[in-house]
Structure formats: structure tokens, C-alpha cells
Design an enzyme around this catalytic site. Structure first.
Site, short mmCIF file in Angstrom:
data_model
loop_
_atom_site.label_atom_id
_atom_site.label_comp_id
_atom_site.label_asym_id
_atom_site.label_seq_id
_atom_site.Cartn_x
_atom_site.Cartn_y
_atom_site.Cartn_z
N ARG A 43 55.35 38.39 45.43
CA ARG A 43 56.02 37.25 46.07
C ARG A 43 56.44 36.17 45.07
O ARG A 43 57.44 35.49 45.26
CB ARG A 43 55.11 36.63 47.13
CG ARG A 43 54.90 37.52 48.34
CD ARG A 43 53.76 37.01 49.18
NE ARG A 43 52.56 36.83 48.35
CZ ARG A 43 51.42 36.32 48.76
NH1 ARG A 43 51.29 35.92 50.01
NH2 ARG A 43 50.40 36.19 47.95
N LYS A 148 42.03 52.14 43.47
CA LYS A 148 40.74 52.08 44.15
C LYS A 148 40.54 50.64 44.64
O LYS A 148 41.09 49.73 44.01
CB LYS A 148 39.63 52.55 43.24
CG LYS A 148 39.18 51.51 42.20
CD LYS A 148 37.77 51.74 41.74
CE LYS A 148 37.19 50.44 41.32
NZ LYS A 148 35.89 50.22 41.06
N HIS A 178 40.22 55.51 37.49
CA HIS A 178 40.55 55.53 36.06
C HIS A 178 39.50 56.25 35.21
O HIS A 178 39.77 56.64 34.09
CB HIS A 178 40.84 54.12 35.53
CG HIS A 178 39.60 53.30 35.37
ND1 HIS A 178 39.07 52.55 36.38
CD2 HIS A 178 38.79 53.12 34.30
CE1 HIS A 178 37.97 51.95 35.94
NE2 HIS A 178 37.78 52.29 34.69
N LYS A 182 39.65 58.97 31.37
CA LYS A 182 38.93 58.78 30.11
C LYS A 182 38.85 60.10 29.36
O LYS A 182 38.50 61.13 29.94
CB LYS A 182 37.52 58.24 30.36
CG LYS A 182 37.51 56.80 30.85
CD LYS A 182 36.09 56.29 30.99
CE LYS A 182 36.09 54.89 31.56
NZ LYS A 182 36.74 53.89 30.72
N GLU A 216 26.39 48.16 33.31
CA GLU A 216 27.25 47.08 32.81
C GLU A 216 26.36 45.93 32.38
O GLU A 216 25.38 45.61 33.06
CB GLU A 216 28.19 46.60 33.91
CG GLU A 216 29.25 47.60 34.30
CD GLU A 216 30.20 47.00 35.33
OE1 GLU A 216 31.38 46.84 35.00
OE2 GLU A 216 29.75 46.68 36.44
N ASP A 235 31.38 49.92 44.95
CA ASP A 235 32.11 49.61 43.72
C ASP A 235 32.02 50.73 42.69
O ASP A 235 32.99 50.98 41.96
CB ASP A 235 31.54 48.31 43.13
CG ASP A 235 32.46 47.68 42.10
OD1 ASP A 235 33.68 47.71 42.34
OD2 ASP A 235 31.97 47.17 41.09
N HIS A 240 33.40 56.37 40.67
CA HIS A 240 33.10 56.79 39.30
C HIS A 240 31.89 57.73 39.21
O HIS A 240 31.94 58.78 38.56
CB HIS A 240 32.81 55.58 38.41
CG HIS A 240 33.88 54.54 38.45
ND1 HIS A 240 35.21 54.83 38.65
CD2 HIS A 240 33.82 53.19 38.32
CE1 HIS A 240 35.91 53.72 38.63
NE2 HIS A 240 35.10 52.71 38.44
N LYS A 330 24.62 46.00 37.41
CA LYS A 330 25.21 44.90 36.64
C LYS A 330 24.07 44.15 35.97
O LYS A 330 22.90 44.32 36.34
CB LYS A 330 25.94 43.94 37.58
CG LYS A 330 27.20 44.54 38.15
CD LYS A 330 28.26 43.47 38.33
CE LYS A 330 29.58 44.05 38.73
NZ LYS A 330 30.37 44.58 37.62
N1 NAP Z 1 42.14 44.11 37.98
C1 NAP Z 1 41.58 45.23 37.59
O1 NAP Z 1 41.14 45.41 36.46
C2 NAP Z 1 41.43 46.38 38.57
C3 NAP Z 1 40.73 47.52 38.15
C4 NAP Z 1 40.65 48.61 39.03
C5 NAP Z 1 41.24 48.53 40.27
N2 NAP Z 1 41.91 47.39 40.66
C6 NAP Z 1 42.54 47.37 41.97
O2 NAP Z 1 43.92 47.05 41.81
C7 NAP Z 1 44.36 46.27 42.89
C8 NAP Z 1 44.96 44.98 42.36
O3 NAP Z 1 43.96 44.23 41.72
P1 NAP Z 1 44.27 42.90 40.91
O4 NAP Z 1 43.01 42.52 40.24
O5 NAP Z 1 45.48 43.05 40.07
O6 NAP Z 1 44.58 41.85 42.09
P2 NAP Z 1 45.31 40.45 42.01
O7 NAP Z 1 45.27 39.90 40.62
O8 NAP Z 1 44.76 39.63 43.12
O9 NAP Z 1 46.83 40.78 42.35
C9 NAP Z 1 47.29 41.01 43.64
C10 NAP Z 1 48.79 41.15 43.59
O10 NAP Z 1 49.27 41.39 44.91
C11 NAP Z 1 50.40 40.53 45.13
N3 NAP Z 1 50.54 40.26 46.56
C12 NAP Z 1 49.63 39.65 47.37
N4 NAP Z 1 50.12 39.55 48.61
C13 NAP Z 1 51.36 40.11 48.60
C14 NAP Z 1 52.36 40.31 49.57
N5 NAP Z 1 52.21 39.93 50.83
N6 NAP Z 1 53.50 40.89 49.18
C15 NAP Z 1 53.71 41.28 47.91
N7 NAP Z 1 52.77 41.15 46.94
C16 NAP Z 1 51.62 40.55 47.28
C17 NAP Z 1 50.10 39.30 44.32
O11 NAP Z 1 51.27 38.63 43.94
P3 NAP Z 1 51.93 37.38 44.67
O12 NAP Z 1 50.85 36.43 45.03
O13 NAP Z 1 52.88 36.89 43.63
O14 NAP Z 1 52.63 37.95 45.85
C18 NAP Z 1 49.50 39.92 43.07
O15 NAP Z 1 50.54 40.33 42.20
C19 NAP Z 1 43.16 46.06 43.80
O16 NAP Z 1 43.15 47.04 44.78
C20 NAP Z 1 41.98 46.29 42.88
O17 NAP Z 1 40.85 46.76 43.57
C21 NAP Z 1 42.02 46.32 39.82
#
Ligand code: NAP
Length: 485
Positions: A43, A148, A178, A182, A216, A235, A240, A330
């Protein structure tokens, strides 16, 4: 044919920390097909250039010495941005127009990557379907990558699978864990199936038990709100740890192809006997580190575990009677993911020297991270000490042997989605079977409240009670922090 990655959640953490750095490194290594483009969707309003600029900073931060400004500026030309809201059909029409223009209206391979919060997965998939973005006409290919967590229990995973299959066929779906990207996890299959010396002893006749640990050092920190809903089992275990169990326990597939590999992994889950509430009380441990209740976003009376152990049995010909101890926590002593294959004692103690009373049996340690490698422990005669024995090790280290750095898991996985190799992704039935093992544990903890929730000091290997618990199960933890070379 053009290739386009479309990332939902473009402004988010995963995109800037993992996805774009992995795609950039693939570009730098010339592994990305020449006509690959990336389109971000979220967004937050960005122009193409504003998003490129933001990503330049984060990619530099997360790739370190791999970052070169000149290469980045070439790569940046392949990056585009389309602002939109997953809840709004108009946003998908606009996305479609942008992507088609970038692809110059040619048939293409598109990978839709759901890197948003899981609550949006179903809506994003339905909107892709409604906008005709999942159709594979004129040789076009459409794939969807789902991050995930895939569901929060069996019912929600089944529901999500149904929603996915209304729009995409299973062969178009890539559920990511992921850990499977690995190198060290893929190397477990190589160790077992590209060598002939391990398979003959990889069974109940020679193996006493298996310990799979994902520890961790970090605490929950600012992720308290998320963690309160997930806890250590959702988690870490559903994904994993069960993946590591499958790769350790599976039979050799007939070929290294997605369905052959996944069929064998699924058979392992089918052989895992789900625990009854009584068994949960005896075969699991749960604990919370001291200080968890003070973390932001955590309820003051929270009973969310930050540490757990689950003893599972794989009821098949190969593994009957061999316990698999799965453990994660953790605030542990150190960061370490490893699999310990503990072999049986020799049938007869020949060297009956009094100093040899506690002769340890052979042990194979597969270090997943951070000290990627394998150690084989075996008894050796101590020189000039009669028949005194000592446990010594053969030590293989990836970094010593191959120099260079081990690539990030996302590089391999992103490339696989482009070429259409789903071997390292979770299939629908696999995700559901995994929840079928986890659900009874969570349900029993909720209803019987057994075993008690223990407390542990941060910086240790979990609660002190875990040592006795393991002793009662006839085993001993192998707790050493890996030595980084
Ligand atoms: N971060 C990690 O290292 C990690 C690792 C493994 C898995 N994951 C998984 O990956 C996913 C994303 O994680 P994240 O940490 O990147 O989350 P995040 O930082 O909260 O990002 C969420 C994203 O979704 C977008 N979003 C939210 N509402 C939206 C809507 N209505 N329309 C369009 N876009 C929308 C947000 O952008 P806007 O607010 O600009 O719309 C933002 O870009 C999750 O399922 C998480 O479990 C993350």
C-alpha cells in the site's frame, strides 16, 4: 520468455532483508535469467525510483561485501513498483496492466510471492484468481509462493489449501520453509544417499536415538505480540524441526524429483504416531525463559512456551523403537541447529579397563548452522596409557573445505521457483500431516495443563529439569555450542 517476480509485501521486512538481497546476489552471480523483472506491491506509495532507492540502502546493509554500486544500478533497472491494496480488486487490475506492460504482452513465467502477513494470503489468492492472473494460457506459467506460517492448526491449513486450490493447481504452489533451502539440510540427503557407508547402519539396529535441536540465543524481543499467538511449537516445530526429522528419517526416493522426494518425506509423517494427552504429559516438556513476561506485547500471565521438547516415534520397519527428540528454545546458550545421531554401544565391552567404564558410543553430528559441517565421534586408544580409550572426532567443515561463504537459503529457493523445481517446498498433504502431529500436543497442553510449564534462566540449555527428563528416557542431551572456524 520473460520472468517476473511479483512480491506482495514489498515494503515489508522479509522483502528488504531476504528477498531482494537474494535476487540481487543471484543477479550478480549471473544466475538470474537475463529477462527477469521484479515488481513490488504494497500500500505504501513509492515511485519506481523511490522503491529502488530504499532497496539500495537495505540491500547494501544485508549483502555487505557482496554489494557493488555499479552492479546494483544495473539490477535496479529491472525493479518496478505498483502501489495497491490486497483488499481492492482495482489494485489487481492496475497490477495486471503494469506487469503486462513490463512483459510487453508476451507469455511469461510469473512467480507471485506472498510476503505479507498470513491473514492476507487467502484474499490475495482469491484476488489473483478473480483478476485472471493465475491463468496459464499460451504457454505462460504462473506460480505462487506462500511464506510460513501455513495455517495455525490443521483446520486452518486445510481451509487455506482449499482456498489455494480454487485458484492454483498444486503444481503451481510453492509453500516455503527456508530450512530446506539450506545447503546443510540438502546435504543430509547427499550424505545418506550419495554414500554407501551410512545407509546400512541408518536404522534401529545401530541407532539408539536421534536429537534434533534448533536453539536460538536471541530472546523474543520486540516480536512479543506475534510470539504470544505462535509460541515455540507453531514457530519452530510444525515447520523446521519436522522438516529436519523427515530428511533424517526418509527412505531413499527413486529419483531426485519433487514428487518422489516429497512422497518419501510424507511417508515419515504418516508413520509418526500422534501423541495422546497422556503421552503428551510424559513425552513433551515446555518452558518459558525468565523475563519473557516482561517483554513488550507479552501478557503478564502468559503461558506461551519459549522452549519445548517433543519425543516422537516413527512407527515403521526402519525406526521402530528409536526415539526422535525434537527440541527448540529461545534465550538458549548459543545459536545452534544440529542433528545428533547417537549410535548404540558395541555389544561387548572388550577393553574393560577401569577408566573405560563410561565409554561413549559413536555419534554423528550434523551441524546445520552456524558451524556448518559434520563430525563423527569414535573411540581411540590413548597413547601410552594401556588400553585407555578416548572419544575423538573426524571433523568436516563446509567453510574449511569449500572456502567462500555458504549462500543464503533464499537464493536457491527463489531460483527453484523460477525454474519450477518444487523439491524443496512443502506439499499440501505434508503441511496438513505436520499440523496433525502438532495439534494434539497443543490441545493437550491447553486441556490437561500437563506437563507443567517450567521456567529457565536465559543463556542455558533450557530448564534444569530437562536433564532428568532425558535421563528417565534413557538418554543424555548432547549440549555443546558449535566452534566457529
Ligand atoms: N521477516 C522475516 O524474516 C520472515 C521470515 C520468515 C517468514 N516471514 C513471513 O513473511 C511474511 C511477511 O513478513 P514481514 O516480516 O516482511 O512482515 P511485515 O514487515 O509486517 O510486512 C508486511 C507487508 O505487507 C504489506 N501489507 C499489509 N497490508 C496490506 C494490504 N492490505 N495490501 C497490500 N499489502 C499489505 C505491508 O505493506 P504496506 O503497509 O505498505 O501495505 C508490508 O509490505 C509473514 O508471513 C512472515 O511470517 C518473515
Amino acid at each position: 520468455m520473460p520472468n517476473t517476480f511479483i512480491i506482495f509485501g514489498a515494503s515489508g521486512d522479509l522483502t528488504s532483508r531476504k528477498l531482494i538481497p537474494a535476487l540481487y546476489v543471484l543477479f550478480r552471480k549471473k544466475r538470474l535469467p537475463a529477462d527477469t523483472r521484479i515488481v513490488g506491491f504494497s500500500r505504501t506509495p513509492f515511485t519506481h525510483d523511490a522503491w529502488r532507492e530504499k532497496l539500495a540502502g537495505t540491500t547494501k546493509e544485508f549483502t555487505g561485501k557482496d554489494f557493488a554500486a555499479e552492479t546494483w544500478s544495473k539490477f535496479a533497472q529491472t525493479i518496478f513498483y505498483q502501489a495497491g491494496d490486497i483488499d481492492k480488486p482495482d489494485s489487481f487490475s492496475a497490477l495486471r496492466a503494469t506487469v503486462e506492460q513490463i512483459e510487453e504482452w508476451q507469455p511469461s513465467t510469473r512467480v507471485y510471492y506472498l510476503a505479507t502477513s498470513p491473514q492476507f494470503y487467502e484474499e490475495a489468492i482469491a484476488q489473483l484468481g478473480a483478476a485472471g492472473l493465475a491463468e496459464e494460457t499460451n504457454g505462460a506459467r504462473r506460480r505462487i509462493v506462500i511464506e510460513k506460517p501455513f495455517g495455525t492448526d490443521l483446520a486452518s491449513a486445510q481451509h487455506l489449501n482449499e482456498a489455494v486450490h480454487k485458484v492454483f493447481s498444486e503444481k503451481q504452489v510453492y509453500r516455503i520453509d527456508h530450512y530446506l533451502g539450506k545447503e546443510t539440510v540438502q546435504n543430509i540427503m547427499v550424505l545418506r544417499f550419495a554414500n554407501s557407508i551410512f545407509e546400512p547402519i541408518w536404522n534401529r539396529n545401530y541407532i539408539d536415538h536421534v536429537q534434533i535441536t534448533v536453539a536460538e540465543e536471541v530472546t523474543v524481543g520486540r516480536r512479543g505480540e506475534y510470539y504470544e499467538k505462535a509460541g515455540i511449537v507453531r514457530d519452530m516445530f510444525q515447520n523446521h524441526l519436522l522438516q529436519l526429522l523427515m530428511v533424517t528419517a526418509m527412505e531413499a526416493p527413486v529419483k531426485y524429483q519433487a514428487d518422489a522426494v516429497r512422497n518419501e518425506k510424507v511417508k515419515v509423517l504418516e508413520a509418526v504416531h500422534p501423541l495422546t494427552p497422556k503421552e503428551v504429559a510424559w513425552n513433551t516438556l515446555r518452558a518459558q525463559y525468565k523475563g519473557y513476561l516482561n517483554e513488550p506485547g507479552v501478557a503478564p500471565d502468559s503461558t506461551t512456551p519459549t522452549y519445548a521438547v517433543v519425543k516422537l516415534c516413527v512407527d515403521n520397519w526402519r525406526w521402530q523403537g528409536v526415539p526422535f527428540f525434537l527440541r527448540s528454545g529461545k534465550a538458549m546458550s548459543c545459536r545452534s541447529s544440529q542433528i545428533v545421531i547417537q549410535f548404540r554401544q558395541p555389544p561387548h565391552q572388550l577393553f574393560n579397563h577401569k577408566s573405560n567404564q563410561d565409554v561413549e558410543a559413536n555419534r554423528l553430528i550434523i551441524q546445520i548452522q552456524p558451524a556448518e559441517g559434520i563430525q563423527l565421534m569414535f573411540q581411540t586408544k590413548t597413547p601410552d596409557a594401556g588400553m585407555d580409550l578416548r572419544l575423538t572426532e573426524l571433523d568436516f567443515s563446509f567453510s574449511r573445505e569449500f572456502k567462500g561463504e555458504i549462500p543464503e537459503a533464499y537464493q536457491r529457493l527463489l531460483l527453484d521457483t523460477l525454474i519450477g523445481d518444487a523439491s524443496l517446498f512443502t506439499r499440501a498433504d505434508e503441511a496438513e500431516l505436520a499440523w496433525g502431529i502438532i495439534d494434539p500436543i497443543l490441545a493437550a497442553w491447553q486441556t490437561t495443563k500437563q506437563p507443567d510449564l517450567l521456567v529457565y534462566e536465559p543463556g542455558l540449555w533450557g530448564p534444569a529439569e530437562a536433564i532428568d527428563w532425558m535421563y528417565h528416557h534413557g538418554c543424555q542431551w548432547f549440549d555443546t555450542c558449535p566452534v566457529l572456524t
